[in-house]
Design a protein around this motif. Structure first.
Motif, PDB file in Angstrom:
ATOM      1  N   LYS A  79      21.760  31.697 -21.492  1.00  0.00           N
ATOM      2  CA  LYS A  79      22.193  31.198 -20.181  1.00  0.00           C
ATOM      3  C   LYS A  79      23.388  31.982 -19.638  1.00  0.00           C
ATOM      4  CE  LYS A  79      25.101  27.435 -22.015  1.00  0.00           C
ATOM      5  NZ  LYS A  79      25.302  25.973 -21.997  1.00  0.00           N
ATOM      6  N   VAL A  80      24.106  32.688 -20.522  1.00  0.00           N
ATOM      7  CA  VAL A  80      25.219  33.509 -20.051  1.00  0.00           C
ATOM      8  C   VAL A  80      24.732  34.592 -19.100  1.00  0.00           C
ATOM      9  CG1 VAL A  80      27.017  35.126 -20.788  1.00  0.00           C
ATOM     10  CG2 VAL A  80      26.566  33.068 -22.126  1.00  0.00           C
ATOM     11  N   PHE A  81      23.519  35.107 -19.341  1.00  0.00           N
ATOM     12  CA  PHE A  81      22.997  36.224 -18.554  1.00  0.00           C
ATOM     13  C   PHE A  81      21.895  35.797 -17.594  1.00  0.00           C
ATOM     14  CE2 PHE A  81      24.360  37.664 -22.776  1.00  0.00           C
ATOM     15  CZ  PHE A  81      25.397  38.509 -22.403  1.00  0.00           C
ATOM     16  N   ARG A  82      21.657  34.511 -17.490  1.00  0.00           N
ATOM     17  CA  ARG A  82      20.596  34.019 -16.622  1.00  0.00           C
ATOM     18  C   ARG A  82      20.927  34.328 -15.164  1.00  0.00           C
ATOM     19  NH1 ARG A  82      19.464  28.304 -18.369  1.00  0.00           N
ATOM     20  NH2 ARG A  82      18.917  29.460 -20.267  1.00  0.00           N
ATOM     21  N   GLY A  83      19.968  34.901 -14.462  1.00  0.00           N
ATOM     22  CA  GLY A  83      20.144  35.202 -13.048  1.00  0.00           C
ATOM     23  C   GLY A  83      20.703  36.581 -12.759  1.00  0.00           C
ATOM     24  N   ILE A  84      21.058  37.336 -13.812  1.00  0.00           N
ATOM     25  CA  ILE A  84      21.624  38.667 -13.604  1.00  0.00           C
ATOM     26  C   ILE A  84      20.494  39.690 -13.465  1.00  0.00           C
ATOM     27  CG2 ILE A  84      22.987  40.515 -14.647  1.00  0.00           C
ATOM     28  CD1 ILE A  84      24.697  38.428 -15.996  1.00  0.00           C
ATOM     29  N   ASN A  85      20.561  40.491 -12.433  1.00  0.00           N
ATOM     30  CA  ASN A  85      19.633  41.612 -12.245  1.00  0.00           C
ATOM     31  C   ASN A  85      20.286  42.833 -12.894  1.00  0.00           C
ATOM     32  OD1 ASN A  85      18.356  43.967 -11.155  1.00  0.00           O
ATOM     33  ND2 ASN A  85      17.428  42.666  -9.578  1.00  0.00           N
ATOM     34  N   PHE A  86      19.760  43.233 -14.051  1.00  0.00           N
ATOM     35  CA  PHE A  86      20.409  44.302 -14.799  1.00  0.00           C
ATOM     36  C   PHE A  86      20.317  45.649 -14.081  1.00  0.00           C
ATOM     37  CE2 PHE A  86      20.074  41.137 -18.112  1.00  0.00           C
ATOM     38  CZ  PHE A  86      21.275  41.287 -18.794  1.00  0.00           C
ATOM     39  N   ALA A  87      19.318  45.828 -13.247  1.00  0.00           N
ATOM     40  CA  ALA A  87      19.232  47.073 -12.466  1.00  0.00           C
ATOM     41  C   ALA A  87      20.389  47.139 -11.474  1.00  0.00           C
ATOM     42  CB  ALA A  87      17.884  47.150 -11.752  1.00  0.00           C
ATOM     43  N   ASP A  88      20.674  46.025 -10.789  1.00  0.00           N
ATOM     44  CA  ASP A  88      21.814  45.987  -9.872  1.00  0.00           C
ATOM     45  C   ASP A  88      23.126  46.163 -10.634  1.00  0.00           C
ATOM     46  OD1 ASP A  88      20.186  45.622  -7.709  1.00  0.00           O
ATOM     47  OD2 ASP A  88      20.460  43.444  -7.599  1.00  0.00           O
ATOM     48  N   LEU A  89      23.178  45.590 -11.818  1.00  0.00           N
ATOM     49  CA  LEU A  89      24.388  45.706 -12.620  1.00  0.00           C
ATOM     50  C   LEU A  89      24.629  47.164 -13.013  1.00  0.00           C
ATOM     51  CD1 LEU A  89      26.586  43.858 -13.737  1.00  0.00           C
ATOM     52  CD2 LEU A  89      25.283  43.683 -15.855  1.00  0.00           C
ATOM     53  N   GLN A  90      23.551  47.872 -13.327  1.00  0.00           N
ATOM     54  CA  GLN A  90      23.702  49.287 -13.663  1.00  0.00           C
ATOM     55  C   GLN A  90      24.151  50.099 -12.447  1.00  0.00           C
ATOM     56  OE1 GLN A  90      20.371  51.853 -14.075  1.00  0.00           O
ATOM     57  NE2 GLN A  90      21.184  52.879 -15.912  1.00  0.00           N
ATOM     58  N   THR A  91      23.592  49.778 -11.272  1.00  0.00           N
ATOM     59  CA  THR A  91      24.005  50.474 -10.046  1.00  0.00           C
ATOM     60  C   THR A  91      25.489  50.271  -9.789  1.00  0.00           C
ATOM     61  OG1 THR A  91      21.800  50.196  -9.074  1.00  0.00           O
ATOM     62  CG2 THR A  91      23.618  50.649  -7.559  1.00  0.00           C
ATOM     63  N   ALA A  92      25.955  49.035  -9.954  1.00  0.00           N
ATOM     64  CA  ALA A  92      27.381  48.737  -9.754  1.00  0.00           C
ATOM     65  C   ALA A  92      28.224  49.447 -10.808  1.00  0.00           C
ATOM     66  CB  ALA A  92      27.601  47.231  -9.819  1.00  0.00           C
ATOM     67  N   TYR A  93      27.710  49.534 -12.008  1.00  0.00           N
ATOM     68  CA  TYR A  93      28.421  50.234 -13.086  1.00  0.00           C
ATOM     69  C   TYR A  93      28.578  51.713 -12.742  1.00  0.00           C
ATOM     70  CZ  TYR A  93      29.098  52.485 -17.615  1.00  0.00           C
ATOM     71  OH  TYR A  93      29.562  53.261 -18.645  1.00  0.00           O
ATOM     72  N   ARG A  94      27.523  52.310 -12.242  1.00  0.00           N
ATOM     73  CA  ARG A  94      27.585  53.721 -11.855  1.00  0.00           C
ATOM     74  C   ARG A  94      28.611  53.942 -10.729  1.00  0.00           C
ATOM     75  NH1 ARG A  94      22.035  54.605  -9.807  1.00  0.00           N
ATOM     76  NH2 ARG A  94      22.997  56.520  -8.990  1.00  0.00           N
ATOM     77  N   GLU A  95      28.648  52.971  -9.795  1.00  0.00           N
ATOM     78  CA  GLU A  95      29.539  53.110  -8.654  1.00  0.00           C
ATOM     79  C   GLU A  95      31.003  52.931  -9.027  1.00  0.00           C
ATOM     80  OE1 GLU A  95      30.259  51.098  -4.207  1.00  0.00           O
ATOM     81  OE2 GLU A  95      28.684  50.327  -5.539  1.00  0.00           O
TER      82      GLU A  95
END
Length: 430
Positions: A79-95
């Motif tokens: 449930k800690v990661f529920r709802g997270i879009n990991f692709a978007d998270l990677q994009t934000a990480y790159r940025e």
């Protein structure tokens, strides 16, 4: 517009970045348009800081992200990661972490600022923790000097004890169990957060939060314990302010006197008396380690009901103490360490003398000038005789009952019919 989970994560990251990199100059309100570049720079700085912590922990962040992207279902049940879009998270990480230009940003910084401003508004006054005096449990003795009653506010059954009266090995046991880098961090422990994050990735059990002792104090006394990103933002900012106002010794003293440790005991002193029949200053290292282990869950690790769990937790705390050099390194022992001997425990209960104790509180205020006998841990010597008090109350109740019956003021009111008897009668007729 309803905030997305990514907006909430980055608003929390904004608070974390400031507390980690500029704890003395945390900004609690940004302009939605004008300050976006400043917010982006703060997120860059925070990410750089956290990457260094990953390196210290010898964790390859790139591999960790790649694993999550390759198999998002592996953490999807947590449930800690529920709802997270990991692709978007990677994009934000790159940025924000790798300073790459992205075609379509994954998160709107304007929305991040809106959410952060709302969460950081009207923060509680952290200075109230300075010199805070917590309610205590007072004891009323009868005419023979024996314990008759305990008086305390709800969830405040404690006896305050100065930090100087708590053995250093007991203090170290609690630090080892709850906040390994207590004396090194400045309110938050980035490395502790990383360990909790990795543990949450690997397990779907109860999520770990990585909160420091300072954060726990803030949660318990100032911001509440609701599981929201708003609360976490407020908690981190206020914790950084507390570290600038209170010394480490003051924070630890407040924590050790407020933490719940089971057996109806708040604080180390009353817990020591409840579990081992001795004051905190006489606790051995093993006894202190057992109590320290229960901070994570005093019911789950209760040695009375779950001795096996308590042993496992004790073994963990002792291992952390060995890592810290408090205990000498030893070859791995077979099995779990034995639990320290416990004294039997029965929660104090009584069914007489309630009006008498109320009168004591009134007289303490009118005669001794004590506003409330629960404001501290007092010992009150009284004139009450429990056998005589019981006889008087029983006689009074019997006399009142007789009076009520003799004047006809009591009328018997019972059920109009007995269902089982009616069914028997019906069957007999059949």
């Amino acid at each position: 517009m309803m905030e997305t989970i990514l907006v909430k994560i980055f608003a929390t990251a904004l608070a974390l970045s400031q507390v980690a990199t500029t704890p003395d100059a945390v900004v609690t309100r940004f302009d939605r348009v004008r300050d976006q570049e400043q917010v982006a720079q703060l997120l860059h700085a925070g990410c750089t800081h956290m990457r260094k912590s990953f390196d210290i922990e010898d964790i390859n962040l790139e591999d960790l992200i790649a694993t999550a992207l390759d198999d998002p279902l592996a953490v999807g049940d947590n449930k800690v990661f529920r709802g997270i879009n990991f692709a978007d998270l990677q994009t934000a990480y790159r940025e924000f972490c790798k300073n790459e230009n992205v075609a379509v940003p994954a998160v709107d910084l304007g929305e991040v600022i809106d959410f952060y401003n709302k969460a950081a508004a009207d923060l509680p006054d952290h200075t109230k923790l300075k010199g805070m005096e917590l309610p205590g449990a007072s004891v009323v003795l009868d005419r023979r000097g024996e314990r008759f009653a305990e008086v305390f506010e709800e969830n405040q059954r404690r006896v305050w004890v100065p930090l100087a009266d708590i053995p250093e090995h007991v203090q170290k046991a609690f630090i080892a169990a709850e906040d390994h880098r207590f004396y090194q961090h400045k309110s938050i422990d980035e490395r502790g957060l990383i360990r909790a994050f990795i543990s949450n990735l690997a397990s779907s059990r109860r999520p770990q939060g990585g909160s420091t002792i300072t954060q726990q104090i803030v949660k318990n006394f100032l911001v509440g314990d609701d599981l929201t990103y708003e609360r976490k933002i407020r908690e981190m900012i206020v914790a950084s302010r507390v570290e600038q106002t209170l010394s480490k010794a003051e924070i630890l003293e407040l924590y050790l006197n407020s933490v719940y440790l089971g057996r109806g005991s708040w604080g180390i002193e009353l817990a020591a008396r409840s579990y081992f029949g001795k004051p905190a200053k006489e606790l051995t290292l093993e006894e202190g380690a057992l109590l320290a282990g229960m901070t994570k869950g005093p019911n789950y690790f209760n040695p009375d009901r779950h001795p096996g769990r308590a042993q496992e937790r004790l073994a963990y705390v002792l291992s952390r103490l060995r890592e810290d050099g408090v205990l000498a390194a030893e070859p791995p022992a077979r099995g779990l360490p034995p639990l320290p001997a416990l004294v039997s425990y029965e929660r104090p209960r009584r069914d007489i003398g309630f009006h008498f104790v109320d009168q004591i509180a009134r007289e303490a205020k009118s005669i001794a000038g004590i506003e409330a006998i629960t404001a501290n841990s007092y010992t009150v010597r009284s004139t009450i005789s429990p056998p005589l008090q019981r006889a008087v109350e029983e006689a009074l109740q019997e006399g009142l009952s007789r009076y009520e019956r003799s004047t006809g003021r009591i009328q018997f009111r019972g059920a109009e019919a007995n269902l089982s008897q009616s069914m028997k009668t019906h069957r007999s007729r059949e």
